[in-house]
Write a protein that holds these residues in place. Sequence first.
Motif, PDB file in Angstrom:
ATOM      1  N   ASN A  92       0.834  -1.193   0.000  1.00  0.00           N
ATOM      2  CA  ASN A  92       0.000   0.000   0.000  1.00  0.00           C
ATOM      3  C   ASN A  92       0.874   1.250   0.000  1.00  0.00           C
ATOM      4  O   ASN A  92       1.992   1.237   0.532  1.00  0.00           O
ATOM      5  CB  ASN A  92      -0.906   0.026   1.246  1.00  0.00           C
ATOM      6  N   LYS A 124      -2.093  -8.443  -1.479  1.00  0.00           N
ATOM      7  CA  LYS A 124      -3.193  -7.515  -1.249  1.00  0.00           C
ATOM      8  C   LYS A 124      -2.684  -6.101  -1.541  1.00  0.00           C
ATOM      9  O   LYS A 124      -1.777  -5.614  -0.865  1.00  0.00           O
ATOM     10  CB  LYS A 124      -3.696  -7.626   0.190  1.00  0.00           C
ATOM     11  N   ASP A 126      -3.538  -1.867  -2.718  1.00  0.00           N
ATOM     12  CA  ASP A 126      -4.544  -0.814  -2.709  1.00  0.00           C
ATOM     13  C   ASP A 126      -4.847  -0.380  -4.142  1.00  0.00           C
ATOM     14  O   ASP A 126      -4.503  -1.076  -5.103  1.00  0.00           O
ATOM     15  CB  ASP A 126      -4.100   0.345  -1.818  1.00  0.00           C
ATOM     16  N   SER A 127      -5.463   0.769  -4.308  1.00  0.00           N
ATOM     17  CA  SER A 127      -5.911   1.197  -5.633  1.00  0.00           C
ATOM     18  C   SER A 127      -4.805   1.806  -6.492  1.00  0.00           C
ATOM     19  O   SER A 127      -5.033   2.120  -7.658  1.00  0.00           O
ATOM     20  CB  SER A 127      -7.048   2.216  -5.487  1.00  0.00           C
ATOM     21  N   ALA A 132       0.454  -2.239  -7.333  1.00  0.00           N
ATOM     22  CA  ALA A 132       0.306  -3.370  -8.243  1.00  0.00           C
ATOM     23  C   ALA A 132       1.624  -3.681  -8.951  1.00  0.00           C
ATOM     24  O   ALA A 132       1.986  -4.844  -9.134  1.00  0.00           O
ATOM     25  CB  ALA A 132      -0.792  -3.082  -9.259  1.00  0.00           C
ATOM     26  N   SER A 154      -7.165  -6.841  -5.145  1.00  0.00           N
ATOM     27  CA  SER A 154      -7.189  -5.381  -5.124  1.00  0.00           C
ATOM     28  C   SER A 154      -8.258  -4.958  -4.127  1.00  0.00           C
ATOM     29  O   SER A 154      -9.426  -5.328  -4.266  1.00  0.00           O
ATOM     30  CB  SER A 154      -7.516  -4.815  -6.506  1.00  0.00           C
ATOM     31  N   PRO A 158      -9.666  -2.120  -9.443  1.00  0.00           N
ATOM     32  CA  PRO A 158      -8.717  -3.154  -9.911  1.00  0.00           C
ATOM     33  C   PRO A 158      -7.406  -2.567 -10.406  1.00  0.00           C
ATOM     34  O   PRO A 158      -7.218  -2.308 -11.594  1.00  0.00           O
ATOM     35  CB  PRO A 158      -9.487  -3.847 -11.042  1.00  0.00           C
ATOM     36  N   SER A 159      -6.461  -2.357  -9.495  1.00  0.00           N
ATOM     37  CA  SER A 159      -5.210  -1.667  -9.831  1.00  0.00           C
ATOM     38  C   SER A 159      -4.317  -2.487 -10.753  1.00  0.00           C
ATOM     39  O   SER A 159      -3.481  -1.925 -11.465  1.00  0.00           O
ATOM     40  CB  SER A 159      -4.455  -1.302  -8.552  1.00  0.00           C
ATOM     41  N   THR A 190      -7.575  -8.756 -13.674  1.00  0.00           N
ATOM     42  CA  THR A 190      -6.170  -8.662 -14.084  1.00  0.00           C
ATOM     43  C   THR A 190      -6.075  -8.763 -15.611  1.00  0.00           C
ATOM     44  O   THR A 190      -7.004  -9.260 -16.271  1.00  0.00           O
ATOM     45  CB  THR A 190      -5.315  -9.778 -13.463  1.00  0.00           C
TER      46      THR A 190
END
Length: 409
Positions: A92, A124, A126-127, A132, A154, A158-159, A190
């Motif tokens: 994150n 896991k 974040d945006s 990602a 995500s 969906p980053s 994805t």
Amino acid sequence: MKGHEEGGNDSTSVNPSETCKRIRPEENVEPVPESSSEAPGCDWTRLPQELLLHIFQYLPLLDRAYASLVCRGWNQAFHMPELWRCFEFELNQPASSYLKATHPDLIKQIIKRHSNHLQYVSFKVDSSTESAEAACDILSQLVNCSLKTLGLISTARPSFMEVPKSHFISALTVVFVNSKSLSSLKIDDTPVDDPSLKVLVANNSDTLKLLKMSSCPHVSPAGILCVADHCHGLRELALNYHLLSDELLLAFIKKSSWDAMVRHSPKVNLVMYFFLYEEEFSPFFNEEIPVTHLYFGRSVSKEVLGRVGLHCPRLVELVVCANGLRPLDEELIRIAKRCTQLSAIGLGECEVSCSAFVEFVKMCGRRLSQLSIMEEVLIPDHKYTLDEIHWEVSKHLGRVWFPDMMPTW
């Protein structure tokens, strides 16, 4: 007991460590060195590694890392392979997320010393695109691992879709090629594509049992068929409607196609999510379908639910988010009678009379492990009020049950 006798009744008000310091050793007993405030048997640095392993399993990663600095023995326990088989990378950006992130130094140490121990891994993010991309960078370095499960999650938008496709595919291919024994793969939202699925199949077809890849716009019906045709042990394939071409969808609707699929993979779980309008349901559920998990995200008519009860004998889970103002009494009774494997149901904006609902629960019995029904769904009648129904339902379930105040699915 010696200290208690010397301290008398006042010992309860004295710090135990101070009491131990004041006790003089008996004669012929070797005194404890002045520098030690505890007996040798209480030396925390000498705990068996098996016990340390058990304790460390309950500690958050950062606390484990701090504990590893206590002594050499604890540091060795920190690096035991058993602690690294299951791991979740939390990635994150501090400026945009309130979630905690796995420290970069720990990530480097994990990749350097424990990548070959990782088996059950999830990411896991974040945006942010940066998170990602960081996940893809880590995946690219897992060349010595043999993962059994992998999940890409995500927490916001969906980053992973914002990452350059080539970067994502390259990272995922590293895992597919080196793992050889993937059994569970969750890659929703994805940019996975057909060629990467072929790599997955080529290296993990004998072990893959679960594949979730909804909202993957680069996957075509050919890619789906490649997975279904080669992964004979596949038990669950979760797809969104838009992944299926009209030709493939129409082929699926035919009873002969369903029969062939069940013969091919008799234990497969068929999960279907519907976000269709009422007029778009006409091709569905007119013949027997081996669907096991069925989710209706938009309003679905009584007629469609009636056909579900007639033609979905393998149904295990049913979620209906909305239906309308026409009671679903007959439809629920039919589903309970014909879907003998049903063990989970969720009803949102629907209507069911209390009597029909009790009869439904009575017919299903204790196999209903999940029963999530909004309170406003239940309509009181001449037999049961809302205050009475939870007792009757609890009796048939064999456990305490109450209607939900808000959706739990």
